[in-house]
Motif scaffolding. Structure first.
Motif, PDB file in Angstrom:
ATOM      1  N   SER A  73      62.446  12.375  -4.633  1.00 26.92           N
ATOM      2  CA  SER A  73      62.833  12.846  -3.911  1.00 26.92           C
ATOM      3  C   SER A  73      61.999  13.413  -2.703  1.00 26.92           C
ATOM      4  N   GLU A  74      62.209  13.794  -1.648  1.00 28.19           N
ATOM      5  CA  GLU A  74      62.018  14.089  -0.475  1.00 28.19           C
ATOM      6  C   GLU A  74      60.629  14.818  -0.558  1.00 28.19           C
ATOM      7  N   GLU A  75      60.435  15.666  -1.769  1.00 30.25           N
ATOM      8  CA  GLU A  75      59.281  16.194  -1.000  1.00 30.25           C
ATOM      9  C   GLU A  75      57.741  16.124  -1.429  1.00 30.25           C
ATOM     10  N   ALA A  76      56.640  16.098  -1.045  1.00 25.96           N
ATOM     11  CA  ALA A  76      55.301  15.585  -1.312  1.00 25.96           C
ATOM     12  C   ALA A  76      54.787  15.487  -2.435  1.00 25.96           C
ATOM     13  N   ILE A  77      54.131  14.408  -2.575  1.00 32.23           N
ATOM     14  CA  ILE A  77      54.008  14.253  -4.061  1.00 32.23           C
ATOM     15  C   ILE A  77      52.019  14.542  -3.664  1.00 32.23           C
ATOM     16  N   GLU A  78      51.887  15.726  -4.292  1.00 36.94           N
ATOM     17  CA  GLU A  78      50.798  17.012  -4.744  1.00 36.94           C
ATOM     18  C   GLU A  78      49.728  15.590  -5.375  1.00 36.94           C
ATOM     19  N   LEU A  79      48.851  15.333  -4.928  1.00 38.90           N
ATOM     20  CA  LEU A  79      47.324  14.479  -5.304  1.00 38.90           C
ATOM     21  C   LEU A  79      46.375  15.366  -5.381  1.00 38.90           C
ATOM     22  N   GLU A  80      45.847  16.591  -5.543  1.00 40.70           N
ATOM     23  CA  GLU A  80      45.014  16.845  -5.668  1.00 40.70           C
ATOM     24  C   GLU A  80      45.379  18.862  -6.085  1.00 40.70           C
ATOM     25  N   LEU A  81      45.171  18.558  -7.395  1.00 39.33           N
ATOM     26  CA  LEU A  81      46.025  19.653  -8.361  1.00 39.33           C
ATOM     27  C   LEU A  81      44.994  20.253  -9.118  1.00 39.33           C
ATOM     28  N   THR A  82      43.761  21.010  -8.832  1.00 38.66           N
ATOM     29  CA  THR A  82      42.985  22.264  -9.625  1.00 38.66           C
ATOM     30  C   THR A  82      43.191  22.622 -10.644  1.00 38.66           C
ATOM     31  N   LYS A  83      44.202  23.644 -11.109  1.00 38.44           N
ATOM     32  CA  LYS A  83      44.541  24.108 -12.378  1.00 38.44           C
ATOM     33  C   LYS A  83      46.398  23.544 -12.386  1.00 38.44           C
ATOM     34  N   THR A  84      46.717  23.680 -14.099  1.00 37.12           N
ATOM     35  CA  THR A  84      47.965  22.884 -13.945  1.00 37.12           C
ATOM     36  C   THR A  84      48.399  23.848 -15.389  1.00 37.12           C
ATOM     37  N   LYS A 115      45.657  27.525  -2.544  1.00 36.75           N
ATOM     38  CA  LYS A 115      46.542  26.414  -2.924  1.00 36.75           C
ATOM     39  C   LYS A 115      47.194  27.124  -4.445  1.00 36.75           C
ATOM     40  N   THR A 116      48.416  27.441  -4.279  1.00 39.18           N
ATOM     41  CA  THR A 116      49.747  27.912  -5.687  1.00 39.18           C
ATOM     42  C   THR A 116      50.907  27.053  -5.520  1.00 39.18           C
ATOM     43  N   CYS A 117      50.152  26.050  -6.976  1.00 37.21           N
ATOM     44  CA  CYS A 117      51.508  24.952  -7.641  1.00 37.21           C
ATOM     45  C   CYS A 117      51.930  25.849  -9.041  1.00 37.21           C
ATOM     46  N   THR A 118      53.507  24.614  -8.448  1.00 36.78           N
ATOM     47  CA  THR A 118      54.084  25.539  -9.546  1.00 36.78           C
ATOM     48  C   THR A 118      54.875  24.198 -10.171  1.00 36.78           C
ATOM     49  N   ILE A 119      55.764  23.872 -11.349  1.00 38.70           N
ATOM     50  CA  ILE A 119      56.602  22.602 -11.615  1.00 38.70           C
ATOM     51  C   ILE A 119      58.217  22.695 -11.109  1.00 38.70           C
ATOM     52  N   ALA A 120      57.641  21.799 -10.409  1.00 41.93           N
ATOM     53  CA  ALA A 120      59.062  21.508  -9.203  1.00 41.93           C
ATOM     54  C   ALA A 120      59.938  20.957 -10.957  1.00 41.93           C
ATOM     55  N   ASP A 121      61.066  21.940 -10.935  1.00 40.23           N
ATOM     56  CA  ASP A 121      62.223  21.723 -12.105  1.00 40.23           C
ATOM     57  C   ASP A 121      62.940  20.567 -11.281  1.00 40.23           C
ATOM     58  N   GLY A 122      63.134  19.482 -12.704  1.00 41.22           N
ATOM     59  CA  GLY A 122      63.679  18.511 -12.829  1.00 41.22           C
ATOM     60  C   GLY A 122      63.397  17.368 -11.910  1.00 41.22           C
ATOM     61  N   GLU A 123      61.600  17.469 -11.900  1.00 42.09           N
ATOM     62  CA  GLU A 123      61.659  16.354 -10.656  1.00 42.09           C
ATOM     63  C   GLU A 123      60.385  16.053 -11.664  1.00 42.09           C
ATOM     64  N   VAL A 124      59.986  14.283 -11.164  1.00 41.32           N
ATOM     65  CA  VAL A 124      58.926  14.547 -12.311  1.00 41.32           C
ATOM     66  C   VAL A 124      57.736  12.976 -11.248  1.00 41.32           C
ATOM     67  N   LEU A 125      56.928  13.010 -11.440  1.00 43.85           N
ATOM     68  CA  LEU A 125      56.149  11.628 -10.856  1.00 43.85           C
ATOM     69  C   LEU A 125      55.995  10.356 -11.586  1.00 43.85           C
ATOM     70  N   TYR A 126      56.249   9.008 -10.675  1.00 42.45           N
ATOM     71  CA  TYR A 126      56.188   7.880 -12.206  1.00 42.45           C
ATOM     72  C   TYR A 126      54.894   6.793 -11.193  1.00 42.45           C
ATOM     73  N   THR A 127      53.962   6.703 -12.502  1.00 42.49           N
ATOM     74  CA  THR A 127      52.834   5.996 -11.247  1.00 42.49           C
ATOM     75  C   THR A 127      52.739   4.258 -12.115  1.00 42.49           C
TER      76      THR A 127
END
Length: 257
Positions: A73-84, A115-127
Motif C-alpha cells: 500500500s502507498e498509504e502512510a503507516i500511522e504509528l501513534e494512535l490514541t484511540k482505536t 487527529k481522527t483515524c478510521t480503519i482502512a478498508d481492505g488494508e493491514v499492517l504486518y510487523t
C-alpha cells in the motif's frame, strides 16, 4: 549525445533499484515456519490455530498465502494512535521464536489540531522484527476482522469418516505405498451387483514426503472390493506422478472442484 544516453541509463538504473527494494520489502513466509496463529479481539475474544492439528494447518496455510500475495500500500503507516475501535489482532508465532503481528491499517486526518483515524478498508499492517509494512488484501482483512470466528472447529464428520475408511483399506496395501497417507479421500463407493453388503470402493491420497513443497505431489488411486465372504481385496493400484497444485488443493479440500 553520449552524456544523454549515460544519464538515461543512470535514471533507469536508479528506478530499477527503487523498484527492487520496494519488491523485496514485501514479507514472505513459508507455511512450515509458522507454529500457530492466534487471533484476539480487544474485547477479550480469542482463538488459536495450531500447526500440529491437521485441520487447523489448512487455515494457517490460507493466512500465509494471503499475506504472501498481498500487494504493498502507498498509504502512510500511522504509528501513534490514541484511540482505536475494538478490532482483531493476529499473532503468528514462528518455530524460531519470532512473533509477527497483523492488525488493521488506519487512515488518519488532522483538522483543527485534532487527529481522527478510521480503519482502512481492505488494508493491514504486518510487523515483524520491528519492521512495519502496510499491505492490501481484502481477504486477509475480512478474515482478521470476522472470518476467523466462523472457521469450523475440527474436521467435518464426512471427512473423518473418509479418513477412517481409508485407514482400514490402507492396511491391505503393500509397504511400497506406505508414503501415501496425506489427504485421504473415498472418491466413490458403489454396490457390487446391487448388494447392500458388497461394495466396490475407489480411494485416493497424496504422498506425505512431498508436503514440504520441494516437489509436486504424487497421488495414489486404489480400487478394491469389500465383501463379507472375501473381506477386502485390492484390485487395482495406480500412481499419478507430479499432479498439479490445483489438483492437490482439491484433494486436500482446500479448493473447490
Amino acid at each position: 549525445m553520449r552524456k544523454v544516453v549515460i544519464l538515461v541509463m543512470v535514471i533507469v538504473g536508479l528506478f530499477s533499484s527503487i523498484q527492487l527494494v520496494k519488491a523485496n520489502s514485501q514479507p514472505k513466509l513459508k507455511k512450515e515456519d509458522v507454529l500457530y496463529v492466534q487471533v484476539y479481539r480487544l474485547n477479550g475474544e480469542t482463538r488459536s490455530f495450531k500447526e500440529n492439528d491437521g485441520y487447523e494447518e489448512v487455515i494457517i496455510n490460507k493466512v500465509v498465502n494471503w499475506l504472501n500475495t498481498a500487494s504493498p500500500s502507498e498509504e502512510a503507516i500511522e504509528l501513534e494512535l490514541t484511540k482505536t475501535p475494538v478490532v482483531s489482532i493476529m499473532k503468528l508465532k514462528m518455530k524460531n521464536g519470532d512473533v509477527a503481528v497483523i492488525e488493521p491499517a488506519y487512515n488518519c486526518v488532522a483538522e483543527n489540531q485534532v487527529k481522527t483515524c478510521t480503519i482502512a478498508d481492505g488494508e493491514v499492517l504486518y510487523t515483524r522484527n520491528n519492521k512495519k509494512v502496510r499491505l492490501k488484501s481484502l481477504a486477509l482483512y475480512d478474515w482478521l476482522l470476522v472470518g476467523w470466528k466462523y472457521e469450523s472447529v475440527g474436521a467435518p464428520k464426512d471427512e473423518l469418516l473418509e479418513e477412517t475408511l481409508y485407514t482400514r483399506y490402507f492396511s491391505y496395501l503393500d509397504e511400497t505405498y506406505a508414503d501415501f497417507i496425506m489427504c485421504p479421500k473415498i472418491d466413490k463407493v458403489e454396490r457390487k451387483n446391487g448388494d447392500t453388503r458388497r461394495h466396490i470402493v475407489h480411494a485416493s491420497a497424496l504422498n506425505y514426503s512431498a508436503h514440504h513443497g520441494d516437489a509436486p505431489y504424487d497421488r495414489i488411486h486404489i480400487t478394491l472390493t469389500d465383501t463379507p465372504e472375501n473381506g477386502v481385496k485390492i484390485t487395482q493400484v495406480t500412481i499419478g506422478k507430479g499432479i498439479s497444485d490445483k489438483e492437490s488443493l482439491i484433494q486436500c479440500r482446500r479448493e473447490s472442484e
